[in-house]
Design a protein around this motif. Sequence first.
Motif, PDB file in Angstrom:
ATOM      1  N   GLN A   3     -13.395 -49.219  21.949  1.00  0.00           N
ATOM      2  CA  GLN A   3     -13.410 -49.152  23.402  1.00  0.00           C
ATOM      3  C   GLN A   3     -14.497 -48.216  23.897  1.00  0.00           C
ATOM      4  O   GLN A   3     -15.096 -48.424  24.932  1.00  0.00           O
ATOM      5  CB  GLN A   3     -12.031 -48.686  23.897  1.00  0.00           C
ATOM      6  CG  GLN A   3     -11.874 -48.838  25.388  1.00  0.00           C
ATOM      7  CD  GLN A   3     -10.904 -47.831  25.953  1.00  0.00           C
ATOM      8  OE1 GLN A   3     -10.414 -46.976  25.262  1.00  0.00           O
ATOM      9  NE2 GLN A   3     -10.661 -47.926  27.242  1.00  0.00           N
ATOM     10  N   GLN A   4     -14.786 -47.154  23.123  1.00  0.00           N
ATOM     11  CA  GLN A   4     -15.823 -46.218  23.530  1.00  0.00           C
ATOM     12  C   GLN A   4     -17.222 -46.738  23.253  1.00  0.00           C
ATOM     13  O   GLN A   4     -18.207 -46.129  23.638  1.00  0.00           O
ATOM     14  CB  GLN A   4     -15.631 -44.881  22.807  1.00  0.00           C
ATOM     15  CG  GLN A   4     -14.330 -44.176  23.162  1.00  0.00           C
ATOM     16  CD  GLN A   4     -13.254 -44.460  22.138  1.00  0.00           C
ATOM     17  OE1 GLN A   4     -13.186 -45.556  21.572  1.00  0.00           O
ATOM     18  NE2 GLN A   4     -12.407 -43.510  21.886  1.00  0.00           N
ATOM     19  N   GLY A   5     -17.331 -47.849  22.497  1.00  0.00           N
ATOM     20  CA  GLY A   5     -18.626 -48.430  22.240  1.00  0.00           C
ATOM     21  C   GLY A   5     -19.263 -47.971  20.947  1.00  0.00           C
ATOM     22  O   GLY A   5     -20.372 -48.352  20.635  1.00  0.00           O
ATOM     23  N   VAL A  68      -5.749 -45.144  17.132  1.00  0.00           N
ATOM     24  CA  VAL A  68      -5.542 -46.590  17.208  1.00  0.00           C
ATOM     25  C   VAL A  68      -6.455 -47.133  18.298  1.00  0.00           C
ATOM     26  O   VAL A  68      -6.316 -46.791  19.471  1.00  0.00           O
ATOM     27  CB  VAL A  68      -4.085 -46.945  17.529  1.00  0.00           C
ATOM     28  CG1 VAL A  68      -3.898 -48.461  17.562  1.00  0.00           C
ATOM     29  CG2 VAL A  68      -3.130 -46.315  16.512  1.00  0.00           C
ATOM     30  N   ILE A  69      -7.408 -47.976  17.912  1.00  0.00           N
ATOM     31  CA  ILE A  69      -8.387 -48.531  18.843  1.00  0.00           C
ATOM     32  C   ILE A  69      -8.018 -49.982  19.153  1.00  0.00           C
ATOM     33  O   ILE A  69      -7.739 -50.772  18.251  1.00  0.00           O
ATOM     34  CB  ILE A  69      -9.795 -48.481  18.230  1.00  0.00           C
ATOM     35  CG1 ILE A  69     -10.180 -47.037  17.890  1.00  0.00           C
ATOM     36  CG2 ILE A  69     -10.823 -49.097  19.167  1.00  0.00           C
ATOM     37  CD1 ILE A  69     -11.430 -46.924  17.039  1.00  0.00           C
ATOM     38  N   SER A  76      -4.637 -41.648  20.553  1.00  0.00           N
ATOM     39  CA  SER A  76      -4.939 -40.575  19.609  1.00  0.00           C
ATOM     40  C   SER A  76      -3.717 -39.676  19.450  1.00  0.00           C
ATOM     41  O   SER A  76      -3.156 -39.213  20.446  1.00  0.00           O
ATOM     42  CB  SER A  76      -6.132 -39.763  20.094  1.00  0.00           C
ATOM     43  OG  SER A  76      -6.433 -38.710  19.199  1.00  0.00           O
ATOM     44  N   VAL A  77      -3.309 -39.425  18.187  1.00  0.00           N
ATOM     45  CA  VAL A  77      -2.130 -38.598  17.909  1.00  0.00           C
ATOM     46  C   VAL A  77      -2.426 -37.727  16.687  1.00  0.00           C
ATOM     47  O   VAL A  77      -3.340 -37.999  15.906  1.00  0.00           O
ATOM     48  CB  VAL A  77      -0.884 -39.460  17.640  1.00  0.00           C
ATOM     49  CG1 VAL A  77      -0.652 -40.444  18.760  1.00  0.00           C
ATOM     50  CG2 VAL A  77      -1.007 -40.212  16.311  1.00  0.00           C
ATOM     51  N   THR A  78      -1.621 -36.688  16.503  1.00  0.00           N
ATOM     52  CA  THR A  78      -1.721 -35.889  15.278  1.00  0.00           C
ATOM     53  C   THR A  78      -0.553 -36.171  14.333  1.00  0.00           C
ATOM     54  O   THR A  78      -0.647 -35.929  13.143  1.00  0.00           O
ATOM     55  CB  THR A  78      -1.747 -34.387  15.599  1.00  0.00           C
ATOM     56  OG1 THR A  78      -0.585 -34.038  16.364  1.00  0.00           O
ATOM     57  CG2 THR A  78      -2.995 -34.041  16.388  1.00  0.00           C
ATOM     58  N   VAL A 102       1.240 -38.335  22.585  1.00  0.00           N
ATOM     59  CA  VAL A 102       0.019 -39.107  22.367  1.00  0.00           C
ATOM     60  C   VAL A 102      -0.895 -38.983  23.574  1.00  0.00           C
ATOM     61  O   VAL A 102      -0.439 -38.813  24.712  1.00  0.00           O
ATOM     62  CB  VAL A 102       0.310 -40.610  22.093  1.00  0.00           C
ATOM     63  CG1 VAL A 102       1.256 -40.788  20.928  1.00  0.00           C
ATOM     64  CG2 VAL A 102       0.869 -41.289  23.326  1.00  0.00           C
ATOM     65  N   ASN A 103      -2.181 -39.073  23.310  1.00  0.00           N
ATOM     66  CA  ASN A 103      -3.194 -39.141  24.358  1.00  0.00           C
ATOM     67  C   ASN A 103      -3.776 -40.551  24.357  1.00  0.00           C
ATOM     68  O   ASN A 103      -4.085 -41.101  23.300  1.00  0.00           O
ATOM     69  CB  ASN A 103      -4.299 -38.116  24.113  1.00  0.00           C
ATOM     70  CG  ASN A 103      -3.791 -36.694  24.221  1.00  0.00           C
ATOM     71  OD1 ASN A 103      -2.997 -36.379  25.111  1.00  0.00           O
ATOM     72  ND2 ASN A 103      -4.237 -35.829  23.331  1.00  0.00           N
ATOM     73  N   VAL A 104      -3.910 -41.110  25.536  1.00  0.00           N
ATOM     74  CA  VAL A 104      -4.408 -42.479  25.668  1.00  0.00           C
ATOM     75  C   VAL A 104      -5.666 -42.474  26.524  1.00  0.00           C
ATOM     76  O   VAL A 104      -5.670 -41.938  27.642  1.00  0.00           O
ATOM     77  CB  VAL A 104      -3.356 -43.405  26.306  1.00  0.00           C
ATOM     78  CG1 VAL A 104      -3.901 -44.828  26.427  1.00  0.00           C
ATOM     79  CG2 VAL A 104      -2.073 -43.398  25.484  1.00  0.00           C
ATOM     80  N   LEU A 105      -6.735 -43.068  25.996  1.00  0.00           N
ATOM     81  CA  LEU A 105      -7.967 -43.260  26.750  1.00  0.00           C
ATOM     82  C   LEU A 105      -8.020 -44.717  27.190  1.00  0.00           C
ATOM     83  O   LEU A 105      -8.069 -45.619  26.355  1.00  0.00           O
ATOM     84  CB  LEU A 105      -9.186 -42.926  25.898  1.00  0.00           C
ATOM     85  CG  LEU A 105     -10.551 -43.139  26.557  1.00  0.00           C
ATOM     86  CD1 LEU A 105     -10.716 -42.234  27.779  1.00  0.00           C
ATOM     87  CD2 LEU A 105     -11.679 -42.884  25.556  1.00  0.00           C
TER      88      LEU A 105
END
Length: 208
Positions: A3-5, A68-69, A76-78, A102-105
Motif C-alpha cells: 500500500q505504501q508503494g 500485514v499488507i 502493524s503489530v508487535t 494494532v496500528n492501521v495505515l
Amino acid sequence: QSQQGAPESVLLAMTAPDSVVSPVRLKDGSKIWLNGNSTLTWLGKRSVRLSGEAYFSVEKNPEVPFTVITDLLTVSVTGTTFNVRAFSAQEEGVVSLYTGRVNVLAGNQELTIRPGEELHWDRSKQQGVISSLTAGKPGWMLDRLRFEQVSLQELLNSIGWYYDMEVDDSGLLPDSERFIFRLNGNESPGEVLKMLQKIHGGFTYTIR
C-alpha cells in the motif's frame, strides 16, 4: 507492490481453496489461519501480504513489528491476536482486534485499534469507523466447529487449531470410531475435553 508503494520480495505464497481453512505456522512461532478463497504471501522479516481473510496469532517481538499488507490497508503489530478481511475486489476492509493493540495505515490516515474493537475502512470514501466487537472470534472460524464422521484424532487436532494449542496424543488414540460433534465456540478447552471424554471414555488428558 504494498500500500505504501515499496517493492516486495516474495518468498512464499499459498492460497486456501473455497470453504477450506488453512493453518500456517511461521518460523517466529506466529500462527495464521487462512480463510477460503484467500491468498497469503510471506515477504520475510515478519511481513506478509494478504488478499482475502485471515486470523492472526502473532508472537510478541517489540523490536520487529509484524506487518500485514493488503490492497486496502496495512496492519502493524508487535504481538497480538486479530482478524483481517481485505479482498482486493471489495471496497471495505475490516480489522478486528481480540488482544493487544494494532496500528492501521489506511489511505493517509493512521488509526489505532484496541482490544474488543473493529475497524471498517471504506476505500471509496477514504473513511474509517471503529466500533465494538460483538463476537469472541470471527464467524467464519465458528463455522468450522462442526464435525461430521471424524476420528477422535482429527477432532482433537481441529480443537487444538481453534484454541491455538498443541495436542500431543503420543500416537495412542484409536482411529476406528467416527464422531459427529458440534460446538458453539464459547466453550473453554477444558470443557470441550470433558465433553469428549464423556462421549468416548477411552482416554485421559492433562492440560499444561
